[in-house]
Design a protein around this motif. Structure first.
Motif, mmCIF file in Angstrom:
data_model
loop_
_atom_site.group_PDB
_atom_site.id
_atom_site.type_symbol
_atom_site.label_atom_id
_atom_site.label_comp_id
_atom_site.label_asym_id
_atom_site.label_seq_id
_atom_site.Cartn_x
_atom_site.Cartn_y
_atom_site.Cartn_z
ATOM 1 N N LEU A 1 0.859 -1.185 0.000
ATOM 2 C CA LEU A 1 0.000 0.000 0.000
ATOM 3 C C LEU A 1 0.890 1.227 0.000
ATOM 4 C CD1 LEU A 1 -2.794 1.329 0.212
ATOM 5 C CD2 LEU A 1 -2.580 1.169 2.703
ATOM 6 N N SER A 2 0.763 2.067 -1.006
ATOM 7 C CA SER A 2 1.600 3.250 -1.139
ATOM 8 C C SER A 2 0.730 4.494 -0.959
ATOM 9 C CB SER A 2 2.271 3.279 -2.511
ATOM 10 O OG SER A 2 3.033 4.451 -2.672
ATOM 11 N N GLY A 3 1.236 5.461 -0.226
ATOM 12 C CA GLY A 3 0.492 6.692 -0.015
ATOM 13 C C GLY A 3 -0.528 6.551 1.100
ATOM 14 N N ASP A 4 -1.272 7.599 1.311
ATOM 15 C CA ASP A 4 -2.270 7.604 2.378
ATOM 16 C C ASP A 4 -3.493 6.798 1.970
ATOM 17 O OD1 ASP A 4 -0.632 9.288 3.832
ATOM 18 O OD2 ASP A 4 -1.533 11.107 2.956
ATOM 19 N N PRO A 5 -4.040 6.017 2.888
ATOM 20 C CA PRO A 5 -5.271 5.277 2.579
ATOM 21 C C PRO A 5 -6.397 6.262 2.232
ATOM 22 C CG PRO A 5 -4.277 4.490 4.628
ATOM 23 C CD PRO A 5 -3.571 5.768 4.251
ATOM 24 N N VAL A 6 -7.235 5.858 1.335
ATOM 25 C CA VAL A 6 -8.339 6.716 0.925
ATOM 26 C C VAL A 6 -9.611 5.878 0.853
ATOM 27 C CG1 VAL A 6 -7.829 6.324 -1.524
ATOM 28 C CG2 VAL A 6 -9.202 8.294 -0.857
ATOM 29 N N LEU A 7 -10.699 6.466 1.301
ATOM 30 C CA LEU A 7 -11.983 5.776 1.273
ATOM 31 C C LEU A 7 -12.568 5.893 -0.135
ATOM 32 C CD1 LEU A 7 -14.147 4.266 2.876
ATOM 33 C CD2 LEU A 7 -15.215 6.479 3.370
ATOM 34 N N LEU A 8 -12.808 4.747 -0.755
ATOM 35 C CA LEU A 8 -13.304 4.712 -2.125
ATOM 36 C C LEU A 8 -14.778 4.315 -2.162
ATOM 37 C CD1 LEU A 8 -10.364 2.804 -3.862
ATOM 38 C CD2 LEU A 8 -10.777 5.269 -3.867
ATOM 39 N N PRO A 9 -15.477 4.752 -3.209
ATOM 40 C CA PRO A 9 -16.844 4.255 -3.394
ATOM 41 C C PRO A 9 -16.840 2.735 -3.551
ATOM 42 C CG PRO A 9 -16.414 6.133 -4.839
ATOM 43 C CD PRO A 9 -15.104 5.733 -4.235
ATOM 44 N N THR A 10 -17.923 2.115 -3.169
ATOM 45 C CA THR A 10 -17.998 0.654 -3.251
ATOM 46 C C THR A 10 -17.743 0.159 -4.663
ATOM 47 O OG1 THR A 10 -19.602 0.620 -1.440
ATOM 48 C CG2 THR A 10 -19.481 -1.335 -2.829
ATOM 49 N N ALA A 11 -18.294 0.872 -5.655
ATOM 50 C CA ALA A 11 -18.108 0.441 -7.042
ATOM 51 C C ALA A 11 -16.635 0.443 -7.422
ATOM 52 C CB ALA A 11 -18.895 1.349 -7.985
ATOM 53 N N HIS A 12 -15.861 1.431 -6.937
ATOM 54 C CA HIS A 12 -14.428 1.486 -7.219
ATOM 55 C C HIS A 12 -13.708 0.309 -6.563
ATOM 56 C CE1 HIS A 12 -15.423 5.394 -8.674
ATOM 57 N NE2 HIS A 12 -14.174 5.814 -8.786
ATOM 58 N N GLU A 13 -14.044 0.039 -5.316
ATOM 59 C CA GLU A 13 -13.388 -1.054 -4.608
ATOM 60 C C GLU A 13 -13.671 -2.391 -5.273
ATOM 61 O OE1 GLU A 13 -14.598 -0.834 -0.553
ATOM 62 O OE2 GLU A 13 -13.077 0.653 -0.045
ATOM 63 N N VAL A 14 -14.923 -2.595 -5.667
ATOM 64 C CA VAL A 14 -15.289 -3.852 -6.321
ATOM 65 C C VAL A 14 -14.526 -4.005 -7.626
ATOM 66 C CG1 VAL A 14 -17.171 -5.090 -7.472
ATOM 67 C CG2 VAL A 14 -17.569 -4.006 -5.255
ATOM 68 N N ALA A 15 -14.483 -2.930 -8.429
ATOM 69 C CA ALA A 15 -13.800 -3.006 -9.716
ATOM 70 C C ALA A 15 -12.319 -3.309 -9.536
ATOM 71 C CB ALA A 15 -13.989 -1.693 -10.477
ATOM 72 N N LEU A 16 -11.665 -2.625 -8.596
ATOM 73 C CA LEU A 16 -10.228 -2.854 -8.398
ATOM 74 C C LEU A 16 -9.957 -4.250 -7.852
ATOM 75 C CD1 LEU A 16 -9.200 0.634 -6.962
ATOM 76 C CD2 LEU A 16 -8.759 -0.275 -9.256
ATOM 77 N N LEU A 17 -10.800 -4.734 -6.956
ATOM 78 C CA LEU A 17 -10.614 -6.088 -6.440
ATOM 79 C C LEU A 17 -10.785 -7.114 -7.558
ATOM 80 C CD1 LEU A 17 -10.231 -8.094 -4.148
ATOM 81 C CD2 LEU A 17 -12.704 -7.969 -3.722
#
Length: 418
Positions: free
Chosen positions: A288-304
């Motif tokens: 994990l690089s940089g500061d953690p950021v809260l993402l929309p659920t759709a973004h998290e699902v797509a990246l996973l």
């Protein structure tokens, strides 16, 4: 009264009956005054008025007259001829000219009707002047004014009728267009849902089954020589089957991936790498690089999903010893990078997707990213490994809406199951 004219509505039917009653009343007036005033030819006037009434009654009763404009014109000529005889016998026949105006304008073509109205008015004025034995402007005003009123009323009604018909057709066209649009939207929705299902099945169940297949092959290779290793591979295959069953159930129920329940994307990616390392001869590392950021659920699902698919491809095709998964925030973008040290390939010579051999992974990844306004880049070459980078804006661009399915994907965390 005539189907050559506009079709009758309740309103026009009432107007027709009023016209019928007006004709009967005016004919009765002419006959009655001829009798009560003791005028010459009173009997003939009554008879001609009756004949005129019967001739007029034939119009509404005979289907041919009601359905054929030419037949209606002949009928109207007959009624007019009888009326001229009545007009010659009694000056009160001039009043019948007024309903005749409406009939002529209603039943005849515009120019012919206008000429018939003018001839009728002229006949009324001439006959009345002859009965009076003199002529004055006042005698012409009544019939001329009546003709003008009839023309204005009938032409105004016809204009309104045409406008009503035009609007009716427009409403029908709009209704048909709305139905076509609804059908098109339904079809588009079906196609979008099919595309979503294809992506989800590829990124979850298909990859999970592929992982199970690889594990069982490994178990088979270790039999009968090293049964303890075979048992370990079978146990991992069983666990992959359990995970995929959970994915399938969540997928059907349209819930978020289990890997993201009660945790962050970074934790889900870290577990994914750990599971991949445990199940396959591959070292998968997460950073994990940089500061953690809260993402929309759709973004998290797509990246996973992209990470799962990328790791699955690495296991199946890359023959890599290590793979690094990095989640980073760069300005107003979040970036997921998957880099392996495998054999690589030529991105310009990718195989055509095939139901038997697969090849749908990259297309599914791009579809996910593009749906959220992001980009996907692939850098690879033979013997140089592969680097896949997915970038998503932290704030979705205006007009870009994630599909309803994104937050409802169902795949499980580990599923990097190749």
């Amino acid at each position: 009264m005539n189907t050559a004219a506009p079709a009758l509505t309740p309103t026009t039917r009432a107007l027709s009956w009023c016209l019928h009653l007006l004709v009967v009343a005016l004919l009765a007036l002419a006959a009655g005054r001829a009798v009560t005033d003791g005028r010459p030819h009173a009997a003939a006037t009554v008879a001609v008025a009756a004949v005129c009434g019967l001739a007029y009654a034939a119009g509404p009763l005979l289907p041919r007259i009601r359905g054929d404009r030419r037949a209606a014109a002949w009928w109207l000529a007959g009624v007019g001829a009888v009326w001229l005889v009545l007009l010659a016998l009694s000056p009160d026949g001039v009043w019948v000219a007024f309903p005749l105006y409406f009939l002529q304008l209603h039943l005849l073509p515009r120019r012919t009707g206008l000429a018939a109205v003018a001839a009728t008015a002229l006949a009324a004025v001439t006959a009345f002047a002859a009965h009076q034995g003199s002529f004055s402007a006042a005698m012409a005003i009544g019939p001329a004014l009546g003709a003008a009123v009839a023309v204005a009323v009938v032409w105004g009604y016809q204009a309104l009728y045409r406008e009503s018909e035009r609007r009716s057709r427009l409403i029908e066209e709009l209704t048909a267009t709305r139905a076509d649009l609804a059908e098109a939207q339904h079809t588009a929705g079906v196609l979008a849902e099919r595309e979503r299902l294809a992506r989800e099945i590829h990124d979850t169940l298909a990859q999970g089954l592929s992982s199970i297949q690889l594990l069982l092959r490994a178990a088979e290779r270790n039999l009968p020589g090293t049964p303890e290793n075979a048992v370990r591979y079978v146990g991992q295959a069983r666990q992959a089957a359990v995970d995929n069953l959970a994915e399938a159930r969540r997928f059907v129920a349209a819930l978020a991936p289990p890997a993201l329940e009660g945790t962050t994307l970074a934790d889900a990616l870290e577990r994914l790498c750990a599971t991949t390392s445990a199940r396959h001869r591959l070292t998968a590392r997460f950073r994990l690089s940089g500061d953690p950021v809260l993402l929309p659920t759709a973004h998290e699902v797509a990246l996973l999903r992209i990470a799962q698919s990328a790791l699955a491809n690495t296991v199946r095709h890359a023959r890599a010893g290590a793979v690094d998964v990095t989640l980073d925030r760069l300005g107003d973008q979040v970036t997921l990078t998957v880099v392996d040290d495998g054999v690589g390939f030529d991105p310009g010579r990718l195989p055509v997707p095939d139901p038997e051999t697969g090849g749908f992974g990259l297309a599914a990844m791009r579809a996910r990213i593009h749906a959220l306004g992001g980009t996907l880049t692939l850098d690879s070459a033979p013997a140089r490994g592969t680097a896949l980078t997915a970038r998503l804006p932290l704030t979705p661009p205006t007009g870009t809406e994630p599909t309803d399915s994104e937050p409802t994907d169902s795949p499980t965390d580990s599923e990097a199951r190749a």
